[in-house]
Design a protein around this motif. Structure first.
Motif: not given
Length: 673
Positions: A362-367, A344-358
């Motif tokens: 803006e909410r601080g999510k990241t790849f 397992a390799m996890a970090n917070s604020a991981t983005i959801n590629p199926n959602g609205d990326i922009e």
């Protein structure tokens, strides 16, 4: 007949002469002389006509020969000079190359559960410039059937045609989204305004809508003149944000953009196939012209060592820890203790590629994957290196009692323990169980700078691990030649150098694996397009310390999770303890540098924990980091990451039915009485 007639009286006169003008009859001599004069007059005229004819004929022949020479030369020039180029252009005009796109390889977890796969879809495309011309032509045909067509002025016809084209374009923009929406056949938002703007553009190619179901796209292409249903591959990420920091995503062009998709694009993408054929002017394939056919080679299927169920749980725990503690961020890594495979390799604020990326950005999510790209000062977690070196070199024993003062001076740098105390009789085990900076530096001095530097390098500090992911940082380790007087006062207690969380997990994996450090890997195995397993390079292995030393250190570091109602024999992380199991680990609190002063802050910290479960028969290594937490991971007082280790390790031990540990033989002595 000649122009003279014989007179009955024997004389000659011109035939057209009037009778009154006829000459008088002459004698034979006179007649002969007159005839000679007439012949001499006619002879030059006949010769002149023949010369003119000859000259004309000669000119015609000359012109003909010249034309023949010019045409022959022209033909030769075309054949010999222009021929190859013209032939090439003709071939290009009739030749078509069809590309058969390769299917991108699937990514799955260690149990075969899908993390990323490719689905076939269609894109609705058009050539706006060509479409509008064709719609105008069709409208003109319709208008010609009207009775008043030829009564209309040209300007009036143009107005009607322009209006008809505009009406059709607006209908396209209105009806295409409706058809897609009714079928529920697109993964993208379809905008009527967007389609209208594209159809009005001066472009020769526009993608109107992506990700449309093939059947629906084909029907729309059939119903709307000039709309094409181009083949498109859609990359699916069925688990949303889970493991997205590891997997990454591809661009709209199908190329790896982030994470594993980017760093391993070559093996996932495959090789497109192609074939060549000739077409007639109307675009129909000419039978028998198919050639140069190369079949597509699909991308390889990659099985990662990630466990999707564990990854999901760890990611949820990390996000919850951030919410509860008020930390800026948090991350966690779980390794298989024996193989160093990443579970397992996890970090917070991981983005959801199926959602609205922009909106997510803006909410601080990241790849980003901060577990490998964002190094930090490890703090007391790093003290395990001093412990391993001191035991390996026989500079101490677990039960040796050290008289540890409250502070120590090293090269002019005064270092204190986190709590105030007089000289205390801590055992070597107690120095690490209670996390004494002073006691650790006392042992580090026994090792010396050179030996301590060698140990750091053997444990992989300051070096990338070579994991199959992009943007891995090597962290920071000062070169021995650059050490200043205070460097050796900081490094043994985890300050003055930076590690990634993966490097931290790797240090404890070496202790868990009887002293052998294995470079961590996240690829379990790879299957090519035919299903054959592709051999992967072996990770580097380094025997850092002996198996006996590793077992001794694991046993010593059980003291960190030890609890004692009196507090005398209690370690710094009793919240990490798990009923029925022996666990070994270390807490860490590293001061961050205040950007305003350039000095270490007394309020901002990296809180860390690294542990092994079970300590008596290692199966898992768990490493955790919280950035500037304001309270505990469950919202309680204190700032320890030990409870998060407890939650993750407990879940694993229970899920995998790991046998219980034998009961410990009494308490470990941390402070002599």
């Amino acid at each position: 007949m000649d122009r003279y007639s014989n007179d009955p009286r024997g004389g000659r006169y011109p035939r057209n002469a009037r009778s009154g003008d006829r000459p008088q009859q002459t004698g034979a001599a006179e007649h002969e002389a007159a005839l000679r004069r007439e012949m001499n007059t006619r002879k030059p005229k006949a010769h002149g006509q023949r010369d003119l004819l000859r000259r004309r004929l000669k000119l015609a022949v000359t012109i003909g020969v010249t034309l023949a020479v010019v045409l022959t030369a022209r033909l030769g020039w075309v054949q010999l000079v222009w021929g190859p180029d013209l032939s090439e252009k003709a071939s290009q005009q009739r030749t078509r190359i069809y590309v058969d796109p390769a299917r991108r390889g699937e990514i799955s977890d260690v149990r075969g559960q899908q993390l990323a796969y490719t689905m076939q879809a269609r894109s609705l495309t058009a050539s706006p410039v060509v479409l509008r011309k064709e719609l105008r032509t069709l409208a003109d045909f319709e208008l010609q059937e009207s009775k008043d067509y030829y009564d209309l002025k040209e300007s009036e016809r143009d107005e009607r045609l322009d209006a008809k084209v505009k009406e059709e374009i607006e209908r396209y923009a209105r009806e295409i989204p409706k058809a897609i929406e009714q079928a529920g056949a697109s993964n993208a938002e379809v905008s009527e305004k967007d389609i209208l703007n594209k159809l009005k553009s001066d472009s020769t190619y526009q993608v109107l809508v992506r990700n449309v179901d093939p059947d629906v796209a084909e029907q729309i292409a059939k119903d709307f003149h000039g709309i094409a249903a181009d083949m498109q591959s859609i990359r699916q990420y069925p688990n949303g944000a889970i493991a997205e920091n590891v997997i990454g995503k591809i661009s709209q062009d199908g190329e790896g953009q982030f994470g594993f998709e980017a760093s391993n694009d070559g093996i996932l993408a495959g090789v497109d196939g192609r074939k060549t054929f000739d077409v007639s002017p109307d675009g129909v394939v000419i039978p028998g012209t198919m050639r140069d056919e190369i079949p597509a080679t699909n991308g390889a299927k990659v099985h990662l060592s990630l466990d999707l169920d564990l990854q999901t749980y760890v990611q949820q725990q990390v996000e919850q820890a951030v919410a509860n503690s008020g930390a800026k961020s948090a991350s966690a890594v779980v390794l298989d203790a024996k193989t160093a495979k990443v579970m397992a390799m996890a970090n917070s604020a991981t983005i959801n590629p199926n959602g609205d990326i922009e909106k997510q950005l803006e909410r601080g999510k990241t790849f980003a994957n901060t577990t490998i790209s964002a190094p930090f000062e490890p703090g007391s977690v790093a003290k395990v290196i001093t412990a391993a070196g001191a035991i390996e070199d026989k500079k101490t024993t677990p039960d040796e009692v050290l008289q540890v003062p409250g502070s120590i001076d090293m090269a002019g740098v005064n270092v204190r323990d986190a709590w105030v105390h007089d000289v205390a009789p801590y055992t070597t085990t107690g120095v690490f169980g209670k996390s004494s900076n002073v006691g650790t530096l006392m042992l580090a001095e026994r090792l010396g700078e050179q030996r301590f530097n060698d140990l750091l390098l053997k444990f992989g500090i300051g070096q990338t691990t070579g994991i199959e992911l992009p943007s891995e940082s090597a962290g920071l380790l000062p070169n021995l030649s650059q050490w200043s007087g205070g460097t050796f006062a900081n490094l043994p207690i985890g300050q003055g150098m930076s590690w990634t969380l993966l490097q931290m997990a790797g240090v404890y994996q070496a202790i868990a694996n009887d002293g052998e450090r294995i470079e961590p890997r996240i690829v379990d195995h790879v299957e090519d397009a035919s299903g054959a397993v592709v051999e992967q390079p072996e990770p580097e292995k380094v025997q850092v310390v002996s198996p006996a030393t590793a077992r001794t250190v694991r046993d010593m570091f059980r003291s960190v999770a030890q609890s004692d109602p009196s507090g005398l024999q209690q370690g710094t992380g009793p919240q990490a303890a798990i009923d029925g199991y022996q666990v070994s680990g270390k807490t860490g609190t590293a001061q961050q540098v205040d950007p305003n002063t350039g000095a270490y802050s007394n309020s901002n910290y990296w809180i860390t924990f690294a542990g092994i479960a079970p300590a008596d028969n290692p199966r898992y290594v768990v490493a955790i980091m919280l950035d500037q937490p304001q309270r505990g991971v469950h919202g309680e007082g204190g700032q320890s990451a030990a409870p998060l280790f407890h939650g993750i390790a407990s879940w694993l031990l229970n899920r995998d039915n790991v046998p219980l540990s034998p009961p410990p033989e009494g308490q470990l002595v941390l402070e002599a009485r």
